[in-house]
Design an enzyme around this catalytic site. Structure first.
Site, PDB file in Angstrom:
ATOM      1  N   HIS A  29       0.837  -1.208   0.000  1.00  0.00           N
ATOM      2  CA  HIS A  29       0.000   0.000   0.000  1.00  0.00           C
ATOM      3  C   HIS A  29       0.874   1.261   0.000  1.00  0.00           C
ATOM      4  O   HIS A  29       0.975   1.968   0.991  1.00  0.00           O
ATOM      5  CB  HIS A  29      -0.963  -0.012   1.193  1.00  0.00           C
ATOM      6  CG  HIS A  29      -2.076  -0.999   1.021  1.00  0.00           C
ATOM      7  ND1 HIS A  29      -2.131  -2.193   1.705  1.00  0.00           N
ATOM      8  CD2 HIS A  29      -3.164  -0.978   0.205  1.00  0.00           C
ATOM      9  CE1 HIS A  29      -3.210  -2.850   1.326  1.00  0.00           C
ATOM     10  NE2 HIS A  29      -3.858  -2.147   0.427  1.00  0.00           N
ATOM     11  N   ASN A  30       1.501   1.509  -1.132  1.00  0.00           N
ATOM     12  CA  ASN A  30       2.366   2.679  -1.284  1.00  0.00           C
ATOM     13  C   ASN A  30       1.972   3.428  -2.559  1.00  0.00           C
ATOM     14  O   ASN A  30       0.966   3.098  -3.201  1.00  0.00           O
ATOM     15  CB  ASN A  30       3.831   2.232  -1.312  1.00  0.00           C
ATOM     16  CG  ASN A  30       4.054   1.133  -2.339  1.00  0.00           C
ATOM     17  OD1 ASN A  30       3.528   1.203  -3.443  1.00  0.00           O
ATOM     18  ND2 ASN A  30       4.808   0.104  -1.975  1.00  0.00           N
ATOM     19  N   ALA A  31       2.753   4.433  -2.919  1.00  0.00           N
ATOM     20  CA  ALA A  31       2.389   5.296  -4.054  1.00  0.00           C
ATOM     21  C   ALA A  31       2.414   4.548  -5.393  1.00  0.00           C
ATOM     22  O   ALA A  31       1.710   4.933  -6.326  1.00  0.00           O
ATOM     23  CB  ALA A  31       3.337   6.491  -4.112  1.00  0.00           C
ATOM     24  N   VAL A  32       3.198   3.471  -5.480  1.00  0.00           N
ATOM     25  CA  VAL A  32       3.258   2.725  -6.750  1.00  0.00           C
ATOM     26  C   VAL A  32       1.924   1.995  -6.967  1.00  0.00           C
ATOM     27  O   VAL A  32       1.402   1.946  -8.084  1.00  0.00           O
ATOM     28  CB  VAL A  32       4.441   1.728  -6.763  1.00  0.00           C
ATOM     29  CG1 VAL A  32       4.616   1.115  -8.140  1.00  0.00           C
ATOM     30  CG2 VAL A  32       5.724   2.419  -6.339  1.00  0.00           C
ATOM     31  N   HIS A  33       1.370   1.459  -5.880  1.00  0.00           N
ATOM     32  CA  HIS A  33       0.038   0.827  -5.983  1.00  0.00           C
ATOM     33  C   HIS A  33      -0.990   1.883  -6.419  1.00  0.00           C
ATOM     34  O   HIS A  33      -1.814   1.630  -7.301  1.00  0.00           O
ATOM     35  CB  HIS A  33      -0.357   0.200  -4.641  1.00  0.00           C
ATOM     36  CG  HIS A  33      -1.817  -0.130  -4.528  1.00  0.00           C
ATOM     37  ND1 HIS A  33      -2.437  -1.064  -5.329  1.00  0.00           N
ATOM     38  CD2 HIS A  33      -2.793   0.374  -3.714  1.00  0.00           C
ATOM     39  CE1 HIS A  33      -3.724  -1.140  -5.015  1.00  0.00           C
ATOM     40  NE2 HIS A  33      -3.974  -0.269  -4.036  1.00  0.00           N
TER      41      HIS A  33
ATOM     42  N   ASP B  33      -5.870   5.144  -1.242  1.00  0.00           N
ATOM     43  CA  ASP B  33      -5.221   4.472  -0.100  1.00  0.00           C
ATOM     44  C   ASP B  33      -4.284   5.436   0.635  1.00  0.00           C
ATOM     45  O   ASP B  33      -3.323   4.995   1.294  1.00  0.00           O
ATOM     46  CB  ASP B  33      -4.400   3.257  -0.585  1.00  0.00           C
ATOM     47  CG  ASP B  33      -5.245   1.996  -0.673  1.00  0.00           C
ATOM     48  OD1 ASP B  33      -6.219   1.883   0.101  1.00  0.00           O
ATOM     49  OD2 ASP B  33      -4.947   1.121  -1.509  1.00  0.00           O
TER      50      ASP B  33
ATOM     51  N   ASP C 215      -8.845  -1.268  -8.202  1.00  0.00           N
ATOM     52  CA  ASP C 215      -8.149  -1.522  -6.940  1.00  0.00           C
ATOM     53  C   ASP C 215      -7.724  -2.985  -6.785  1.00  0.00           C
ATOM     54  O   ASP C 215      -6.712  -3.271  -6.150  1.00  0.00           O
ATOM     55  CB  ASP C 215      -9.060  -1.102  -5.774  1.00  0.00           C
ATOM     56  CG  ASP C 215      -8.315  -1.025  -4.457  1.00  0.00           C
ATOM     57  OD1 ASP C 215      -7.089  -0.873  -4.478  1.00  0.00           O
ATOM     58  OD2 ASP C 215      -8.978  -1.110  -3.398  1.00  0.00           O
TER      59      ASP C 215
ATOM     60  N   GLN D 116      -3.716 -16.111  -2.866  1.00  0.00           N
ATOM     61  CA  GLN D 116      -4.099 -15.620  -4.189  1.00  0.00           C
ATOM     62  C   GLN D 116      -5.259 -16.408  -4.790  1.00  0.00           C
ATOM     63  O   GLN D 116      -6.174 -15.833  -5.358  1.00  0.00           O
ATOM     64  CB  GLN D 116      -2.884 -15.649  -5.132  1.00  0.00           C
ATOM     65  CG  GLN D 116      -1.903 -14.534  -4.868  1.00  0.00           C
ATOM     66  CD  GLN D 116      -2.554 -13.156  -4.884  1.00  0.00           C
ATOM     67  OE1 GLN D 116      -3.237 -12.792  -5.834  1.00  0.00           O
ATOM     68  NE2 GLN D 116      -2.374 -12.399  -3.821  1.00  0.00           N
TER      69      GLN D 116
HETATM   70 ZN   LIG Z   1      -5.819   0.036  -2.966  1.00  0.00          ZN
END
Ligand SMILES: [Zn+2]
Length: 465
Positions: free
Chosen positions: A188-192, A229, A338, A389
């Site tokens: 959950h970072n800026a790349v996501h 996020d 998302d 997964q």
């Molecule tokens: Zn998300």
């Protein structure tokens, strides 16, 4: 007498300066409130950390989220980040430096001149490609994928001109968003956030949406994707609730994270004054719609959205000239964006899966360390990437994308469903192989243990046959 006079003059001057300063502060009270809230947030965070002592009648457990995903070299940047938050005006200065001397005819150049490479530009030309590799784009832009991508999309849609957005404010706003994602979170970072924004763009380009979405819908869709996020702590809602985190109390245990993302986004919108030139009513309406979009990403409400979507499709009553219906489709599109990782090509999909599992397992480790009940999904001792997964694809992703494909029966939907099926197969094969290896290894262990015990049973000095 002379000294008294000088002293009086100094006092009068000091009071006058102080009065002027107060006047300046109240001049833009909205910005100041936003800044104060952000400063307060820093203060609150600076107090967190495990405290064995119960507070009041409730045994509060304070968790320092800053250290959750810390690496050995990361102890320093925590305070640096807080300082950056406090001195947010420096971002403005940075933005100003950025635009110095850049011709107005090339708005893309405003933000890409430093980080820009030929390859990043080539990638942006194909930003609507479903195979877009956000990890590569992030590397090519020196970790500025979210800023560069979102600015590019705003520019290519003509939203900057349409909404008369100030370039400096937009740049400042996007930098603040990117900075407020926690780079130490494996997932959950800026790349996501950038990846979700790119997926959202792909969906907005689908014929049904491209023909009907208004400029305001496009603006909100991209804004919601980029901020959905914001300031994610790297743990889930149940964790925040069971550790009595202040966010859980603030949002009454309901869509805790999503409410925080929304409110953080509104805080940055106000702090940057990006939309301050718009009429208040329009601005508040946009903030509300932004919240409604971000709140839709709460996975615990998945079934409500899914059954409503299914009912609309069964009745064939979706009419995208209707604003409420368009908003609903934007919510569904953002939900799809998302959780679209399993619908990407295997190489990208696998990397995302590993990152999200790393974050889950890290939460499980924290829970175990502090004698909390370990969330089954986060338990590295009883779970694997493949298992997580396969379950996620079967029960969450597939049902949503089956309906999305009914709604938008296009080549992109077929591609996504194709990847989803192949990826699920890939994880199943991996799991089967691993299980076969594990059972073979334990069989070998049993055999060797049996041999050992047989040899121990032989009396001392006896000859082996
Ligand atoms: Zn998300």
């Amino acid at each position: 007498m002379g000294i008294v006079l000088i002293w009086s003059l100094v006092m009068i001057l000091t009071r006058w300066i102080s009065h002027k300063r107060r006047g300046a502060i109240s001049y833009d009270s909205e910005n100041q409130t936003a800044l104060y809230i952000r400063m307060l947030d820093v203060r609150v965070r600076s107090q967190v950390g495990f405290e064995p002592e119960p507070r009041g009648s409730h045994p509060y457990l304070y968790v320092d989220f800053r250290t959750l995903h810390s690496r050995p070299q990361s102890a320093g940047p925590v305070s640096a980040r807080n300082v950056r938050r406090l001195l947010s005006f420096q971002r403005y200065l940075h933005s100003s430096r950025f635009i110095r001397g850049i011709p107005a005819s090339n708005p893309l150049g405003y933000i890409l001149d430093d980080d820009y490479t030929g390859q990043a530009k080539l990638m942006l030309e194909k930003v609507g490609n479903w195979n877009f590799d956000m990890f590569l784009f992030d590397r090519l832009t020196n970790g500025n994928s979210l800023v560069n991508l979102t600015f590019h999309l705003f520019n290519s849609y003509g939203l900057i001109e349409l909404f008369q957005l100030d370039m400096v404010k937009l740049r400042r706003f996007l930098v603040m968003i990117q900075e407020d994602y926690r780079s130490l979170n494996p997932y959950h970072n800026a790349v996501h956030a950038a990846d979700v924004t790119q997926a959202m763009y792909c969906y907005l380009q689908e014929p049904k949406l491209a023909e009907t979405m208004t400029s305001c819908d496009l603006l909100l869709g991209l804004l919601a994707a980029a901020t959905h996020d914001l300031d994610h702590p790297g743990v889930n809602q149940p964790f925040l609730i069971k550790t009595n985190h202040y966010l859980a109390a603030l949002y009454k245990n309901s869509s805790v994270l999503e409410n925080h993302h929304w409110k953080s986004a509104v805080g940055l919108l106000r702090e940057s004054a990006l939309l301050s030139h718009l009429p208040t009513e329009d601005r508040l309406n946009m903030e509300e719609r932004l919240g409604s979009l971000i709140l839709a990403t709460d996975i615990s409400r998945q079934n409500n959205y899914l059954s409503e979507f299914r009912t609309h499709l069964d009745k064939r009553d979706l009419c995208l000239t209707n604003g409420r219906h368009r908003h609903f489709i934007l919510q569904i599109a953002l939900k799809c964006a998302d959780i679209c990782n399993p619908c990407r090509p295997w190489k990208l999909s696998k990397l995302w899966s590993e990152k999200v599992t790393e974050e889950f397992f890290h939460q499980g480790d924290i829970e175990r360390k502090h004698h909390l009940e370990v969330t089954p999904l986060c338990d590295r001792q009883s779970n694997s990437v493949a298992n997580i997964q396969i379950g996620f694809m079967t029960y969450v992703v597939e049902p949503l994308f089956v309906e999305w494909s009914r709604f938008s029966d296009t080549r992109l939907s077929q591609t996504m469903m194709g990847h989803l099926s192949l990826n699920k197969q890939g994880w199943k094969e991996g799991r089967d192989k691993q299980e076969a290896n594990t059972s073979r290894a334990s069989e070998e262990q049993r055999t060797s243990a049996a041999k050992d015990s047989n040899s121990k049973e032989l009396p001392q000095g006896s000859k082996r046959s």
